[in-house]
Design an enzyme around this catalytic site. Sequence first.
Site, PDB file in Angstrom:
ATOM      1  N   GLU A  38      29.339 -59.040 -52.534  1.00 24.42           N
ATOM      2  CA  GLU A  38      28.261 -58.394 -53.316  1.00 24.42           C
ATOM      3  C   GLU A  38      27.314 -59.257 -54.153  1.00 24.42           C
ATOM      4  O   GLU A  38      27.869 -60.241 -54.879  1.00 24.42           O
ATOM      5  CB  GLU A  38      29.126 -57.477 -54.428  1.00 24.42           C
ATOM      6  CG  GLU A  38      28.259 -56.588 -55.170  1.00 24.42           C
ATOM      7  CD  GLU A  38      27.187 -55.854 -54.588  1.00 24.42           C
ATOM      8  OE1 GLU A  38      27.522 -55.202 -53.530  1.00 24.42           O
ATOM      9  OE2 GLU A  38      26.158 -55.853 -55.056  1.00 24.42           O
ATOM     10  N   THR A  80      23.054 -53.162 -50.402  1.00 24.97           N
ATOM     11  CA  THR A  80      24.116 -53.143 -49.633  1.00 24.97           C
ATOM     12  C   THR A  80      24.158 -52.458 -48.351  1.00 24.97           C
ATOM     13  O   THR A  80      24.288 -53.256 -47.383  1.00 24.97           O
ATOM     14  CB  THR A  80      25.658 -52.749 -50.482  1.00 24.97           C
ATOM     15  OG1 THR A  80      25.590 -53.502 -51.694  1.00 24.97           O
ATOM     16  CG2 THR A  80      26.633 -53.405 -49.325  1.00 24.97           C
ATOM     17  N   HIS A 195      29.059 -56.958 -58.915  1.00 25.49           N
ATOM     18  CA  HIS A 195      28.018 -56.112 -59.112  1.00 25.49           C
ATOM     19  C   HIS A 195      27.454 -55.808 -60.330  1.00 25.49           C
ATOM     20  O   HIS A 195      28.046 -55.774 -61.423  1.00 25.49           O
ATOM     21  CB  HIS A 195      28.527 -54.698 -58.566  1.00 25.49           C
ATOM     22  CG  HIS A 195      27.285 -53.503 -58.107  1.00 25.49           C
ATOM     23  ND1 HIS A 195      26.714 -53.175 -59.087  1.00 25.49           N
ATOM     24  CD2 HIS A 195      26.999 -53.177 -57.053  1.00 25.49           C
ATOM     25  CE1 HIS A 195      25.775 -52.202 -58.464  1.00 25.49           C
ATOM     26  NE2 HIS A 195      25.941 -52.294 -57.006  1.00 25.49           N
ATOM     27  N   ASP A 254      25.155 -60.194 -49.676  1.00 24.87           N
ATOM     28  CA  ASP A 254      24.271 -58.910 -49.303  1.00 24.87           C
ATOM     29  C   ASP A 254      22.970 -59.055 -49.572  1.00 24.87           C
ATOM     30  O   ASP A 254      21.988 -58.694 -48.791  1.00 24.87           O
ATOM     31  CB  ASP A 254      25.046 -57.564 -49.382  1.00 24.87           C
ATOM     32  CG  ASP A 254      25.321 -57.453 -51.046  1.00 24.87           C
ATOM     33  OD1 ASP A 254      25.000 -58.352 -51.714  1.00 24.87           O
ATOM     34  OD2 ASP A 254      25.958 -56.377 -51.228  1.00 24.87           O
ATOM     35  N   HIS A 255      22.549 -59.247 -50.805  1.00 23.48           N
ATOM     36  CA  HIS A 255      21.184 -59.310 -51.465  1.00 23.48           C
ATOM     37  C   HIS A 255      21.350 -60.048 -52.746  1.00 23.48           C
ATOM     38  O   HIS A 255      22.104 -60.633 -53.370  1.00 23.48           O
ATOM     39  CB  HIS A 255      20.673 -57.989 -51.735  1.00 23.48           C
ATOM     40  CG  HIS A 255      21.745 -57.047 -52.267  1.00 23.48           C
ATOM     41  ND1 HIS A 255      21.906 -57.259 -53.822  1.00 23.48           N
ATOM     42  CD2 HIS A 255      22.706 -56.203 -51.783  1.00 23.48           C
ATOM     43  CE1 HIS A 255      22.818 -56.381 -53.994  1.00 23.48           C
ATOM     44  NE2 HIS A 255      23.480 -55.539 -53.128  1.00 23.48           N
TER      45      HIS A 255
HETATM   46  C1  GP9 Z   1      28.642 -49.701 -53.534  1.00 23.68           C
HETATM   47  C2  GP9 Z   1      28.478 -51.147 -53.196  1.00 23.68           C
HETATM   48  C3  GP9 Z   1      27.241 -51.606 -53.915  1.00 23.68           C
HETATM   49  O1  GP9 Z   1      29.449 -49.037 -52.667  1.00 23.68           O
HETATM   50  O2  GP9 Z   1      28.367 -51.326 -51.864  1.00 23.68           O
HETATM   51  O3  GP9 Z   1      26.073 -51.181 -53.502  1.00 23.68           O
HETATM   52  P1  GP9 Z   1      24.556 -51.667 -54.076  1.00 23.68           P
HETATM   53  O4  GP9 Z   1      24.360 -50.947 -55.185  1.00 23.68           O
HETATM   54  O5  GP9 Z   1      24.990 -53.216 -54.129  1.00 23.68           O
HETATM   55  O6  GP9 Z   1      23.604 -51.488 -52.921  1.00 23.68           O
HETATM   56 MN    MN Z   2      25.212 -54.833 -52.967  1.00 21.08          MN
END
Ligand code: GP9
Ligand code: MN
Length: 414
Positions: A38, A80, A195, A254-255
């Site tokens: 994350e 994500t 996150h 992921d980002h």
């Molecule tokens: C939520 C998690 C976070 O299930 O994958 O999502 P994001 O806000 O990072 O897109």
């Molecule tokens: Mn994410």
Amino acid sequence: DGNELADLKEFTEGKKQETVSDMFGAAKGRNVIFVSLESTQSFVVNEKVNGQEITPFLNDFINSSYYFENFYHQTEQGKTSDSEFIVANSLYPLGRGAVFFTHADNKYYTLQHILRENSYYTAVFHANNASFWNRDVMYESLGIEKFFDVNSYEVHEGNSVGWGLKDKEFFEQSASLMKEMPQPFYSYFITLTNHFPFQLEEEDKLLKDYDSSSDILNRYLQTVRYQDEALKHFIESLKKEGLYENSVIILMGDHYAISENHNKAMAEFLGKDEITPFDTVQLQRVPFLIHMPGISDQNPHTYDQVAGQIDVKPTLLQLLGIQAKHSVQFGSSVFSENKADFTVLRNGSFITEHYISASNICYKKETGEPLESSEMCSVFEEKAQEELLASDKIIYGDLLRFYPSDRYSQLLTE
Ligand code: GP9
Ligand code: MN
């Protein structure tokens, strides 16, 4: 119609993973353990704050892995979910909205479909509600067999923080859930603690607090450090459960995490006067690491190859020795000898071996200085637009429904 798909297939055919590499089949038959980290950006890797490493485990793991330091995320508003989409399909996500919501009923031909055709079991582990990002619906279309969502975990106040189950607990419980899976499997783990807004309890803080002008950046470094520790424990439990040796372990950010609103603090962190559009593109790099026990530890390597999330599917197929003739994909394996140094971000910025185009300015990569004319970038500019447009066409036209494979349609109707 079907012809349109044929045209597009031709477009992507040139980059197919069949391109020569001695890595073809290197991980044949192994389980795949893919960890989506994350909000993890590359700028934390091999860096210290107040004399302490931010990612000590990762830094060490790199020394027995293949690590890609010029690997970019290509996500947009779907965050994500966009990264999951890119990895599964080697298609670009959409420029606006989240394809997980807008095109969940499309036909896709994903890494999961292909692996299932090759006797793999496919699962996702993520301790959130199944409907978040419309995953419960989209995972059907992506061919994912099992979603270990929040209901598969024991979650209570004592083991949660911020968005939910803490990563350490998540990995611990996941490791025992994994034992139930048929092998070989393709398993995808999505972490959560790192996150926004990066909350963490005192007892889990392993760094001395950083004190830049941004609380967000300061907290982020703590949660990254925590995630790194959780990852270390996960690898240990894989070893304990006998799931380590015969696996290929992939780590990918992921980002981005730190938005441009925090440029001042980022400049402090990087020791720069300011963050230019060039720096912003370079900050879209996320870690990408491939660890193969018995193989990558024999000749670990850090690659400077320019690559992106779009390249993950072809890379994995190549490692597993699967040719996937009919897969329409926009990436190519990071190990292929003739892979171009060319990665397009979803906003149209792009990176080549020598140049970076950002906000319509062409920068010299080596110095980060803008060029007076954009001539050096213009030929790539056209290519970049073409890529995004062709991928959009597939999604908007649901063109993969014309896909011919019998076995694939069998999977879809099961
Ligand atoms: C939520 C998690 C976070 O299930 O994958 O999502 P994001 O806000 O990072 O897109
Ligand atoms: Mn994410």
